[in-house]
Motif scaffolding. Structure first.
Motif, PDB file in Angstrom:
ATOM      1  N   VAL A 276      14.029 -26.650 -15.486  1.00 20.63           N
ATOM      2  CA  VAL A 276      15.044 -27.064 -14.449  1.00 20.63           C
ATOM      3  C   VAL A 276      14.508 -26.186 -13.129  1.00 20.63           C
ATOM      4  O   VAL A 276      14.910 -25.176 -13.076  1.00 20.63           O
ATOM      5  N   ILE A 277      13.421 -26.782 -12.396  1.00 18.41           N
ATOM      6  CA  ILE A 277      12.959 -26.135 -11.252  1.00 18.41           C
ATOM      7  C   ILE A 277      14.096 -25.521 -10.278  1.00 18.41           C
ATOM      8  O   ILE A 277      14.805 -26.363  -9.857  1.00 18.41           O
ATOM      9  N   GLY A 278      14.193 -24.374  -9.954  1.00 15.06           N
ATOM     10  CA  GLY A 278      15.352 -23.921  -8.920  1.00 15.06           C
ATOM     11  C   GLY A 278      16.499 -23.430  -9.600  1.00 15.06           C
ATOM     12  O   GLY A 278      17.451 -23.009  -9.173  1.00 15.06           O
ATOM     13  N   ASP A 279      16.700 -23.555 -11.235  1.00 15.11           N
ATOM     14  CA  ASP A 279      17.888 -23.214 -11.783  1.00 15.11           C
ATOM     15  C   ASP A 279      17.690 -22.662 -13.092  1.00 15.11           C
ATOM     16  O   ASP A 279      17.374 -23.362 -14.236  1.00 15.11           O
ATOM     17  N   TRP A 280      17.347 -21.330 -13.083  1.00 13.90           N
ATOM     18  CA  TRP A 280      16.959 -20.687 -14.384  1.00 13.90           C
ATOM     19  C   TRP A 280      18.224 -20.923 -15.361  1.00 13.90           C
ATOM     20  O   TRP A 280      17.687 -20.605 -16.613  1.00 13.90           O
TER      21      TRP A 280
ATOM     22  N   ARG B  10       4.273  -6.100 -17.870  1.00 12.82           N
ATOM     23  CA  ARG B  10       5.642  -6.042 -18.309  1.00 12.82           C
ATOM     24  C   ARG B  10       6.092  -6.472 -19.843  1.00 12.82           C
ATOM     25  O   ARG B  10       6.472  -5.854 -20.633  1.00 12.82           O
ATOM     26  N   VAL B  11       4.949  -7.328 -20.290  1.00  9.24           N
ATOM     27  CA  VAL B  11       5.179  -7.982 -21.736  1.00  9.24           C
ATOM     28  C   VAL B  11       3.933  -8.370 -22.484  1.00  9.24           C
ATOM     29  O   VAL B  11       4.168  -8.635 -23.753  1.00  9.24           O
ATOM     30  N   TYR B  12       2.768  -7.961 -22.075  1.00  8.36           N
ATOM     31  CA  TYR B  12       1.614  -8.038 -23.080  1.00  8.36           C
ATOM     32  C   TYR B  12       1.789  -7.052 -24.115  1.00  8.36           C
ATOM     33  O   TYR B  12       2.185  -5.748 -23.717  1.00  8.36           O
ATOM     34  N   PRO B  13       1.268  -7.325 -25.445  1.00  8.50           N
ATOM     35  CA  PRO B  13       0.703  -8.594 -25.810  1.00  8.50           C
ATOM     36  C   PRO B  13       1.298  -9.670 -26.030  1.00  8.50           C
ATOM     37  O   PRO B  13       0.744 -10.515 -26.980  1.00  8.50           O
TER      38      PRO B  13
ATOM     39  N   ASP C 142      12.571 -16.651 -10.813  1.00  4.87           N
ATOM     40  CA  ASP C 142      13.694 -16.336 -11.728  1.00  4.87           C
ATOM     41  C   ASP C 142      13.938 -14.928 -11.740  1.00  4.87           C
ATOM     42  O   ASP C 142      13.046 -14.064 -11.139  1.00  4.87           O
ATOM     43  N   PRO C 143      15.110 -14.466 -12.174  1.00 10.27           N
ATOM     44  CA  PRO C 143      15.437 -13.121 -12.229  1.00 10.27           C
ATOM     45  C   PRO C 143      14.369 -12.455 -13.028  1.00 10.27           C
ATOM     46  O   PRO C 143      13.930 -12.630 -14.085  1.00 10.27           O
ATOM     47  N   GLU C 144      14.067 -10.909 -12.618  1.00  9.35           N
ATOM     48  CA  GLU C 144      12.756 -10.339 -13.458  1.00  9.35           C
ATOM     49  C   GLU C 144      13.256  -9.925 -14.740  1.00  9.35           C
ATOM     50  O   GLU C 144      12.280  -9.971 -15.611  1.00  9.35           O
ATOM     51  N   ASP C 145      14.590  -9.649 -15.137  1.00  9.98           N
ATOM     52  CA  ASP C 145      14.847  -9.218 -16.588  1.00  9.98           C
ATOM     53  C   ASP C 145      14.863 -10.489 -17.449  1.00  9.98           C
ATOM     54  O   ASP C 145      14.726 -10.539 -18.684  1.00  9.98           O
ATOM     55  N   MET C 146      14.887 -11.859 -16.700  1.00 13.12           N
ATOM     56  CA  MET C 146      14.370 -12.954 -17.576  1.00 13.12           C
ATOM     57  C   MET C 146      13.181 -12.790 -18.481  1.00 13.12           C
ATOM     58  O   MET C 146      13.277 -13.368 -19.588  1.00 13.12           O
ATOM     59  N   LEU C 147      12.258 -12.426 -17.861  1.00 14.11           N
ATOM     60  CA  LEU C 147      10.894 -12.151 -18.494  1.00 14.11           C
ATOM     61  C   LEU C 147      10.855 -11.471 -19.849  1.00 14.11           C
ATOM     62  O   LEU C 147      10.446 -11.915 -20.668  1.00 14.11           O
ATOM     63  N   HIS C 148      11.736 -10.487 -19.509  1.00 11.47           N
ATOM     64  CA  HIS C 148      11.876  -9.456 -20.921  1.00 11.47           C
ATOM     65  C   HIS C 148      12.641 -10.308 -21.906  1.00 11.47           C
ATOM     66  O   HIS C 148      12.313 -10.286 -23.024  1.00 11.47           O
ATOM     67  N   VAL C 149      13.864 -10.711 -21.607  1.00 14.60           N
ATOM     68  CA  VAL C 149      14.527 -11.696 -22.565  1.00 14.60           C
ATOM     69  C   VAL C 149      13.624 -12.820 -23.216  1.00 14.60           C
ATOM     70  O   VAL C 149      13.578 -12.927 -24.365  1.00 14.60           O
ATOM     71  N   LEU C 150      12.791 -13.501 -22.349  1.00 11.56           N
ATOM     72  CA  LEU C 150      12.079 -14.671 -22.782  1.00 11.56           C
ATOM     73  C   LEU C 150      10.859 -13.918 -24.035  1.00 11.56           C
ATOM     74  O   LEU C 150      10.727 -14.471 -25.263  1.00 11.56           O
ATOM     75  N   ALA C 151      10.226 -12.800 -23.558  1.00  9.47           N
ATOM     76  CA  ALA C 151       9.355 -12.027 -24.190  1.00  9.47           C
ATOM     77  C   ALA C 151       9.936 -11.662 -25.639  1.00  9.47           C
ATOM     78  O   ALA C 151       9.169 -11.529 -26.624  1.00  9.47           O
ATOM     79  N   LYS C 152      11.126 -11.264 -25.462  1.00  5.13           N
ATOM     80  CA  LYS C 152      11.670 -10.713 -26.828  1.00  5.13           C
ATOM     81  C   LYS C 152      12.119 -11.627 -27.882  1.00  5.13           C
ATOM     82  O   LYS C 152      11.916 -11.580 -29.244  1.00  5.13           O
ATOM     83  N   GLU C 153      12.646 -12.645 -27.305  1.00  3.95           N
ATOM     84  CA  GLU C 153      13.215 -13.711 -27.934  1.00  3.95           C
ATOM     85  C   GLU C 153      12.342 -15.098 -28.630  1.00  3.95           C
ATOM     86  O   GLU C 153      12.785 -15.553 -29.671  1.00  3.95           O
ATOM     87  N   TYR C 154      11.209 -14.976 -28.003  1.00  2.28           N
ATOM     88  CA  TYR C 154      10.206 -16.200 -28.245  1.00  2.28           C
ATOM     89  C   TYR C 154       8.963 -15.901 -28.516  1.00  2.28           C
ATOM     90  O   TYR C 154       8.585 -14.811 -27.828  1.00  2.28           O
ATOM     91  N   PRO C 155       8.188 -16.586 -29.529  1.00  2.00           N
ATOM     92  CA  PRO C 155       6.871 -16.111 -29.823  1.00  2.00           C
ATOM     93  C   PRO C 155       5.820 -16.221 -28.669  1.00  2.00           C
ATOM     94  O   PRO C 155       4.730 -15.765 -28.619  1.00  2.00           O
ATOM     95  N   LYS C 156       5.959 -17.146 -27.910  1.00  2.00           N
ATOM     96  CA  LYS C 156       5.195 -17.387 -26.846  1.00  2.00           C
ATOM     97  C   LYS C 156       6.098 -17.972 -25.483  1.00  2.00           C
ATOM     98  O   LYS C 156       6.954 -18.370 -25.719  1.00  2.00           O
ATOM     99  N   ILE C 157       5.319 -17.587 -24.323  1.00  2.00           N
ATOM    100  CA  ILE C 157       6.126 -17.843 -22.947  1.00  2.00           C
ATOM    101  C   ILE C 157       4.917 -18.287 -21.964  1.00  2.00           C
ATOM    102  O   ILE C 157       3.766 -18.295 -22.229  1.00  2.00           O
TER     103      ILE C 157
END
Length: 247
Positions: free
Chosen positions: A89-93, A156-159, A118-133
């Motif tokens: 949902v664009i504009g609503d993380w 921040r999240v590679y590999p 989106d909030p910067e820490d959301m990138l780390h959350v997604l990278a931790k919880e999901y196999p691909k982003i």
């Protein structure tokens, strides 16, 4: 390998009825058009995009439950559907996260989308919880700014396996080892601006009469992106092999 997917909207051009076959990205918003023309389109496989950007720009409303039902059917019955993306949902993380969690709860391994705002820490959350982003929300950025933002995400999240939404600039692709990317410019460039990437390896300002040479020239665009995929596969082979080995 880095998969380069050609984003398909509305009626597929005749250039996609010939071999060799590219990989595609199909928008849920245009699914009916793809389905009605599918037996004449030549493609290796496809990923399903939620159509969120189309919905955002056109006022279309996509129901997450209906989208989930559609994804379930494809996963169960269509071997050419190799990947589905979450309904962002664009504009609503927060709504984006809620949709992603809902799809996974339904057993749908949807690739979540991280937007530039989106909030910067959301990138780390997604990278931790999901196999691909996937990285999105960079439409309209100049190539230098887009590259800088995406490079920060990789740092921040590679590999982690990463998809680039609307990313086909050679400078970016040969700087960052994306797992996959997609492009709508392969057809929008010729149709809207009369520009042909394949002429010189970058967006060309050369104008060619589209009406008289349409199908041959569009086919050249398709083959350009297929060659680009092969080049990226060779260039990033060791890096992407390492990423697969860590999964």
């Amino acid at each position: 390998m880095t998969t380069v997917r050609l984003a398909l909207a509305r009626t597929p051009p005749e250039a996609l009825t010939k071999e060799p076959s590219p990989a595609l990205l199909i928008s849920y918003a245009y699914w009916k058009s793809f389905e009605s023309n599918r037996d004449v389109v030549r493609f290796t496989n496809y990923s399903l995009d939620s159509g969120a950007y189309t919905a955002w720009t056109s006022g279309l409303v996509i129901d997450v439950e209906e989208y989930a039902d559609h994804c379930e059917r494809l996963i169960a019955t269509d071997p050419q559907c190799v990947e589905v993306f979450s309904l962002d949902v664009i504009g609503d993380w927060k709504a984006t996260m809620k949709n992603t969690e809902y799809l996974w709860a339904r057993g749908i391994p949807a690739v979540p989308v991280y937007h530039r705002d989106d909030p910067e820490d959301m990138l780390h959350v997604l990278a931790k919880e999901y196999p691909k982003i996937s990285l999105g929300g960079a439409v309209g950025l100049r190539p230098k700014a887009k590259k800088a933002w995406m490079a920060q995400c990789f740092a921040r999240v590679y590999p982690k396996r990463i998809h680039g939404l609307g990313v086909v600039t050679r400078d970016i692709l040969f700087s960052l080892p994306f797992d996959s990317v997609d492009a709508s410019s392969w057809i929008q460039g010729p149709e809207r601006f009369g520009s042909w990437v394949y002429l010189n390896g970058k967006a060309s300002q050369t104008k060619i009469h589209y009406r008289d040479h349409k199908e041959d020239l569009v086919r050249c665009e398709v083959e350009y992106y297929m060659r680009l995929q092969n080049q990226l596969e060779n260039y990033w082979a060791k890096d992407l092999e390492m990423v697969r080995g860590l999964e």
